[in-house]
Structure formats: C-alpha cells, structure tokens
Design a protein around this motif. Structure first.
Motif, short mmCIF file in Angstrom:
data_model
loop_
_atom_site.label_atom_id
_atom_site.label_comp_id
_atom_site.label_asym_id
_atom_site.label_seq_id
_atom_site.Cartn_x
_atom_site.Cartn_y
_atom_site.Cartn_z
N GLU A 1 56.30 45.97 49.14
CA GLU A 1 55.79 46.50 47.88
C GLU A 1 56.19 45.62 46.69
O GLU A 1 55.40 45.42 45.77
CB GLU A 1 56.31 47.93 47.67
N VAL A 2 57.40 45.07 46.72
CA VAL A 2 57.84 44.16 45.66
C VAL A 2 56.93 42.94 45.61
O VAL A 2 56.44 42.55 44.53
CB VAL A 2 59.31 43.73 45.87
N PHE A 3 56.69 42.32 46.75
CA PHE A 3 55.85 41.12 46.79
C PHE A 3 54.40 41.45 46.42
O PHE A 3 53.73 40.66 45.76
CB PHE A 3 55.93 40.44 48.15
N LEU A 4 53.93 42.62 46.82
CA LEU A 4 52.58 43.04 46.46
C LEU A 4 52.48 43.21 44.94
O LEU A 4 51.50 42.76 44.32
CB LEU A 4 52.22 44.35 47.16
N ARG A 5 53.48 43.83 44.34
CA ARG A 5 53.47 44.01 42.88
C ARG A 5 53.44 42.67 42.15
O ARG A 5 52.71 42.50 41.18
CB ARG A 5 54.70 44.81 42.44
N VAL A 6 54.23 41.72 42.63
CA VAL A 6 54.25 40.38 42.02
C VAL A 6 52.87 39.74 42.12
O VAL A 6 52.33 39.23 41.13
CB VAL A 6 55.32 39.48 42.68
N ALA A 7 52.27 39.80 43.30
CA ALA A 7 50.94 39.20 43.51
C ALA A 7 49.90 39.86 42.62
O ALA A 7 49.06 39.19 42.00
CB ALA A 7 50.54 39.31 44.97
N ARG A 8 49.96 41.18 42.53
CA ARG A 8 48.96 41.91 41.72
C ARG A 8 49.18 41.68 40.23
O ARG A 8 48.22 41.69 39.46
CB ARG A 8 48.98 43.38 42.06
N ASN A 9 50.42 41.46 39.81
CA ASN A 9 50.68 41.14 38.40
C ASN A 9 50.16 39.75 38.05
O ASN A 9 49.64 39.54 36.96
CB ASN A 9 52.16 41.24 38.06
N LEU A 10 50.30 38.82 38.98
CA LEU A 10 49.82 37.46 38.74
C LEU A 10 48.30 37.38 38.76
O LEU A 10 47.70 36.67 37.95
CB LEU A 10 50.39 36.50 39.79
N HIS A 11 47.69 38.06 39.72
CA HIS A 11 46.23 38.01 39.91
C HIS A 11 45.72 39.41 40.23
O HIS A 11 45.40 39.71 41.39
CB HIS A 11 45.88 37.05 41.05
N PRO A 12 45.60 40.28 39.22
CA PRO A 12 45.31 41.70 39.48
C PRO A 12 43.99 41.99 40.18
O PRO A 12 43.91 42.93 40.96
CB PRO A 12 45.33 42.34 38.09
N LYS A 13 42.97 41.23 39.95
CA LYS A 13 41.66 41.54 40.52
C LYS A 13 41.23 40.53 41.59
O LYS A 13 40.08 40.52 42.00
CB LYS A 13 40.59 41.58 39.43
N SER A 14 42.15 39.70 42.04
CA SER A 14 41.77 38.68 43.02
C SER A 14 41.49 39.31 44.39
O SER A 14 42.03 40.36 44.74
CB SER A 14 42.86 37.62 43.17
N VAL A 15 40.65 38.66 45.14
CA VAL A 15 40.32 39.11 46.49
C VAL A 15 41.57 39.14 47.36
O VAL A 15 41.80 40.09 48.12
CB VAL A 15 39.23 38.19 47.11
N LYS A 16 42.40 38.14 47.22
CA LYS A 16 43.63 38.06 48.02
C LYS A 16 44.55 39.24 47.71
O LYS A 16 45.13 39.84 48.61
CB LYS A 16 44.34 36.74 47.75
N SER A 17 44.69 39.59 46.43
CA SER A 17 45.54 40.73 46.06
C SER A 17 44.99 42.04 46.62
O SER A 17 45.75 42.89 47.09
CB SER A 17 45.65 40.85 44.54
N MET A 18 43.68 42.19 46.58
CA MET A 18 43.07 43.40 47.14
C MET A 18 43.25 43.45 48.65
O MET A 18 43.53 44.51 49.22
CB MET A 18 41.58 43.47 46.78
N ARG A 19 43.11 42.31 49.30
CA ARG A 19 43.32 42.26 50.75
C ARG A 19 44.77 42.60 51.09
O ARG A 19 45.05 43.32 52.06
CB ARG A 19 42.93 40.88 51.29
N MET A 20 45.71 42.10 50.29
CA MET A 20 47.12 42.42 50.49
C MET A 20 47.37 43.91 50.31
O MET A 20 48.16 44.50 51.07
CB MET A 20 47.99 41.60 49.53
N LEU A 21 46.71 44.53 49.35
CA LEU A 21 46.85 45.98 49.15
C LEU A 21 46.39 46.73 50.40
O LEU A 21 47.07 47.66 50.86
CB LEU A 21 46.06 46.43 47.93
#
Length: 85
Positions: A21-41
């Motif tokens: 969850e920590v790493f997911l939050r960091v990724a989503r803060n850096l790139h909130p709408k990116s495909v990669k962030s959504m896939r990680m979610l």
C-alpha cells in the motif's frame, strides 16, 4: 517509478500488504492517472483477495483502451489465477 513498481510487486507477492500500500500510494502520487498506477491498484486488490474490484478495474481499463495488451494479458493471468478460465 521502476523501483517503486518492483518493490510493490514483491510486497504483493509476499502478501506484505502494508508495504504494498505504501508503494502504491507513492506511485499514485507521482502519476495519479497513469495506466501503470491503475494496473497496480488492480493488482493490490488481487493481493487483498478483492477479486471483483480488481476485475472491474481491468475491464474498465480495457474498455478505455482495447489496444492495451499488457492489461489484457494481466486480466487473462488474473482469470487463470482465480480459476475463472
């Protein structure tokens, strides 16, 4: 972003969901709408065994971009892993 994604995947695989969850939050803060962030979610929901949420995210992503082969492959793997194939 690559290291964050690698650490996230390792945490999910090991079921260390607090760290995932920590790493997911960091990724989503850096790139909130990116495909990669959504896939990680979606992968995070998989790790939490919240399969319907994960499936919904994958299907929405594919609906928005049917040419996204990485998400299509991830969805197939998801179905295989949860015995839906």
């Amino acid at each position: 972003m690559l290291l964050i994604e690698e650490f996230f995947m390792a945490a999910c695989e090991l079921k260390v969901l607090d760290w995932a969850e920590v790493f997911l939050r960091v990724a989503r803060n850096l790139h909130p709408k990116s495909v990669k962030s959504m896939r990680m979610l979606a992968m995070f929901y998989e790790a939490k065994s919240e399969y319907m949420k994960a499936q919904e995210i994958y299907l929405d992503m594919i609906e928005q971009n049917p040419a996204d082969q990485i998400t299509v492959k991830r969805l197939v793997t998801f179905f295989r892993d949860v015995d839906m194939i």
